[in-house]
Design an enzyme around this catalytic site. Structure first.
Site, PDB file in Angstrom:
ATOM      1  CB  SER A  31      -0.566   0.272   1.246  1.00  0.00           C
ATOM      2  OG  SER A  31      -1.790  -1.059   1.155  1.00  0.00           O
ATOM      3  NE  ARG A  35      -2.320   4.730   0.315  1.00  0.00           N
ATOM      4  CZ  ARG A  35      -3.670   3.425  -0.922  1.00  0.00           C
ATOM      5  NH1 ARG A  35      -2.476   2.507  -0.494  1.00  0.00           N
ATOM      6  NH2 ARG A  35      -4.615   3.454  -0.531  1.00  0.00           N
ATOM      7  CD  GLN A 178      -7.964  -1.029  -3.737  1.00  0.00           C
ATOM      8  OE1 GLN A 178      -9.267  -1.254  -4.699  1.00  0.00           O
ATOM      9  NE2 GLN A 178      -7.102  -1.330  -3.760  1.00  0.00           N
ATOM     10  CG  ASP A 328      -5.198  -9.785   3.292  1.00  0.00           C
ATOM     11  OD1 ASP A 328      -5.975  -9.922   3.281  1.00  0.00           O
ATOM     12  OD2 ASP A 328      -4.531  -8.343   3.084  1.00  0.00           O
ATOM     13  NE  ARG A 405      -2.442 -11.787   2.619  1.00  0.00           N
ATOM     14  CZ  ARG A 405      -2.004 -11.061   1.768  1.00  0.00           C
ATOM     15  NH1 ARG A 405      -0.342 -11.331   2.932  1.00  0.00           N
ATOM     16  NH2 ARG A 405      -1.686  -9.884   1.833  1.00  0.00           N
TER      17      ARG A 405
END
EC number: 2.5.1.19
Length: 447
Positions: A31, A35, A178, A328, A405
């Site tokens: 993330s 950015r 988002q 997650d 995962r």
């Protein structure tokens, strides 16, 4: 999809291992990586980024910012140098912006383009082209952007930005960092104050980094509802950014070190943003020894080195209010629970059924196959742990359903089993953590 599947799956049996020792670093946070490139590309001057996650998704963001006039270059030492155009000065891209599989790139970049006087076409792979973009099309259209999407509000789509755009107050109908970020990024080049109201708080990486780059942004909280305001026509200042290690990646090593006897591991430079790091809170509630060394703030984000030692764990009832900040991490928490003493109960996890796989059903089946005692409910799992005894392991490969995962979680389960656990396919791990197997082998002395 994953390129490696052209050659069929890559199975591996993860065997019982020695203690995890020494110091390791996990890859940078995805993330924050996205950015840092976008905001660096809007600041005049040079932004330096080290520790960028160089996965396909982040590289799609880099390519798009290049196409709109920024210079984005990887240096010989692995750092990245970004020379931006300034807010309001993005150039019209000559060809379509190819987003691959990255929903983050698409939704955030739509926001950036929306308040610039340019037109951009967004395309993506088959998987991304099924994902809904209506949730960002709606607020960006209110700000004045003209968006023509494919039927069903999906990619490919064409976005014609409007400058000056119209500042709006937008209440998020769905909890989405988002969508929030897209509106705030559009607000950067919009005169006046752009406001986003969040009934349910979501990850706040955009707010922290916008402030770090010098944007005038402030947050009010009342009755659990966050109101975020951004003053437009911002002048962003270039920054030096050290991307924190991804807490979701650190989670696998923290749990492995808690479970394997004799482990004493330091995981350096882990991002501990409270909207992301609840797993470490729960592991401590279970009795895990996880100590924060050298806590610091980097680019507006809390960071520390985590010192993790082998600890006997006890089952807990996980507070469903923590779920959004560890969504997650449930697959690896389930592995910790399988080795704990007593019962762990999780509830409020319906969202896990619509991730890369149905993570409740997939983990219940995989852990059961490896010898754990698991009961699946509609909205969570109940796990009765072994009290620290190793799992039996399994004779057959566990099905990970192409979910990175799940594959990494079951790899950790193999370390604390008698006969090992065979993961049916390790190829998908590359989407979020390409160096996972190498790091795991080196930490356990299995070099």
């Amino acid at each position: 999809m994953h390129a490696s599947h052209d050659h069929g799956p890559t199975p591996r049996r993860f065997l019982p291992a020695g203690p995890l020792r020494g110091r390791i670093r996990v890859p940078g946070d995805k993330s924050i990586s996205h950015r840092s490139i976008m905001l660096g590309a809007l600041a005049v001057g040079e932004t330096k980024v080290t520790g960028l996650l160089e996965g396909e998704d982040v590289l799609a963001t880099a390519a798009a910012m290049r196409a709109m006039g920024a210079t984005v270059e990887r240096q010989g030492d692995g750092s990245w140098s970004i020379h931006g155009t300034g807010v309001g000065s993005l150039l019209q891209p000559v060809t379509a912006l190819e987003m691959g599989n990255s929903g983050t790139s698409t939704r955030l970049l739509m926001g950036l383009v929306a308040s610039h006087p340019i037109t951009a076409t967004f395309t993506g792979d088959a998987s991304l082209s099924h994902r809904p973009m209506g949730r960002v099309i709606e607020p960006l259209s209110q700000m004045g952007a003209d968006i023509t999407a494919s039927p069903g509000g999906t990619l490919p789509l064409m976005l014609r930005g409007l400058s000056p755009a119209v500042p709006i107050t937008y209440r998020l109908p769905v909890a989405s960092a988002q969508v929030k970020s897209a509106v705030l990024l559009a607000g950067l080049n919009t005169a006046g104050i752009t406001t986003v109201v969040e009934p349910v708080p979501t990850r706040d990486h955009s707010e922290r980094m916008l402030r770090g780059f010098g944007a005038d942004l402030w947050v009010e909280e009342e009755g659990g509802i966050r109101t975020i305001r951004l003053r437009g026509e911002a002048e962003l200042r270039p920054q030096t950014i050290i991307v924190p290690g991804d807490p979701s990646s650190a989670a696998f090593f923290a749990v492995a070190a808690l479970l394997v006897p004799g482990s004493d591991l330091v995981i350096e430079n882990v991002g501990l943003n409270p909207t992301r790091a609840a797993l470490f809170t729960v592991l401590r509630q279970m009795g895990g020894s996880i100590v924060e060394l050298h806590p610091r703030e980097v680019g507006g984000e809390p960071v520390a080195d985590l010192h993790v030692r082998h600890s006997p764990l006890t089952g807990v009832a996980v507070d469903p209010a923590l779920a959004p900040a560890m969504i997650d991490e449930f697959p690896i928490l389930f592995v910790a629970a399988a080795l704990a003493k007593g019962r762990t109960v999780t509830t409020g996890l319906e969202e896990l059924r619509v991730k890369e796989s149905d993570r409740l059903a997939t983990m219940a089946a995989a852990l059961t196959a490896a010898g754990a005692r698991v009961t699946e409910q509609e909205d969570g799992l109940t796990i009765d742990g072994t009290g620290g005894d190793p799992l039996s392991g399994g004779a057959y490969p566990v099905a990970t359903k192409l979910d990175h995962r799940i594959a990494m979680s079951m790899a950790v389960a193999g370390l604390v089993s008698q006969g090992g656990v065979e993961v049916d396919d390790t190829a998908p791990i590359a989407t979020s953590f390409p160096t996972f197997q190498h790091l795991l082998d080196s930490a356990t002395g299995n070099r």
